[in-house]
Motif scaffolding. Structure first.
Motif, PDB file in Angstrom:
ATOM      1  N   PRO A  75       7.133   5.578   3.268  1.00 57.77           N
ATOM      2  CA  PRO A  75       6.173   4.544   2.883  1.00 57.77           C
ATOM      3  C   PRO A  75       6.834   3.185   2.625  1.00 57.77           C
ATOM      4  CG  PRO A  75       5.726   6.544   1.670  1.00 57.77           C
ATOM      5  CD  PRO A  75       7.010   6.763   2.422  1.00 57.77           C
ATOM      6  N   ILE A  76       8.018   3.201   2.049  1.00 59.21           N
ATOM      7  CA  ILE A  76       8.719   1.936   1.798  1.00 59.21           C
ATOM      8  C   ILE A  76       9.116   1.289   3.123  1.00 59.21           C
ATOM      9  CG2 ILE A  76      10.869   0.941   0.906  1.00 59.21           C
ATOM     10  CD1 ILE A  76      10.489   2.875  -1.511  1.00 59.21           C
ATOM     11  N   LEU A  77       9.631   2.088   4.063  1.00 60.29           N
ATOM     12  CA  LEU A  77      10.017   1.541   5.367  1.00 60.29           C
ATOM     13  C   LEU A  77       8.824   0.951   6.099  1.00 60.29           C
ATOM     14  CD1 LEU A  77      12.424   4.368   6.575  1.00 60.29           C
ATOM     15  CD2 LEU A  77      13.083   2.099   5.756  1.00 60.29           C
ATOM     16  N   HIS A  78       7.720   1.673   6.110  1.00 56.73           N
ATOM     17  CA  HIS A  78       6.556   1.262   6.903  1.00 56.73           C
ATOM     18  C   HIS A  78       5.663   0.243   6.201  1.00 56.73           C
ATOM     19  CE1 HIS A  78       6.648   4.087  10.366  1.00 56.73           C
ATOM     20  NE2 HIS A  78       7.559   4.636   9.594  1.00 56.73           N
ATOM     21  N   LEU A  79       5.546   0.344   4.883  1.00 59.52           N
ATOM     22  CA  LEU A  79       4.584  -0.493   4.171  1.00 59.52           C
ATOM     23  C   LEU A  79       5.209  -1.680   3.443  1.00 59.52           C
ATOM     24  CD1 LEU A  79       2.470   2.431   2.714  1.00 59.52           C
ATOM     25  CD2 LEU A  79       1.978   1.060   4.748  1.00 59.52           C
TER      26      LEU A  79
END
Length: 177
Positions: A118-122
């Protein structure tokens, strides 16, 4: 994040933001180091260079954006690939096609495994967008066309992330079948 994560998208986004923002700096706190950002691939095709000189209606534009992430060679290394593909069509023929992949390389420390994607994508993918958009706009202009001006809020990172999770579910199901 586990493949079976069914949390509502706003909750996933809020948790990813909270992981990075809640801690005070110090030993054991979550840290993201940006190692590099670079243009991995750029292509501009202009198969009909005289199409603009004729009396033709404005072309229809189709812009596709994608985000992919993967683990690097070391334990805490990650890469985010932000891709953009813009195609202009007129009279059912391609006027131009522009594609790029822009990459961010990061080191993530002290972040729970379920929160890394989620951190990478969002959180990190949106940081790549302005650079990718500028490069693509420049390529389109140098090809003799007006810039695309893709709006920042036109990209729905939550939906892109949901698509990523769905692809992972399908791949896992296909691998077990």
């Amino acid at each position: 994040m586990a493949d079976t994560d069914d949390r509502p998208a706003p909750a996933v986004l809020a948790e990813a933001a909270n992981i990075l923002n809640a801690s005070q700096p110090g030993p054991g706190s979550p840290v993201v180091h940006t190692v590099a950002q670079y243009l991995k691939d750029l292509s501009f095709e202009n198969p009909r260079p005289f199409a603009r000189q004729k009396e033709r209606p404005e072309p229809d534009f189709d812009i596709v954006i994608g985000v992919h992430s993967r683990r690097g060679s070391e334990a805490n290394d990650y890469m985010v690939e932000f891709s953009m593909r813009a195609e202009a069509r007129s009279d059912d023929a391609t006027v131009f096609l522009a594609e790029l992949i822009y990459v961010g390389c990061y080191i993530l420390e002290n972040i729970p495994e379920e929160n890394i994607e989620p951190i990478l994508h969002l959180q990190l993918a949106p940081l790549l967008f302005p650079y990718a958009r500028q490069i693509l706009d420049d390529a389109v202009q140098r090809g003799g066309y007006p810039p695309l001006h893709v709006e920042v809020n036109a990209v729905n990172y939550v939906e892109l992330y949901k698509g990523h999770l769905e692809r992972k579910r399908r791949e896992a199901a296909a691998a077990t079948a």
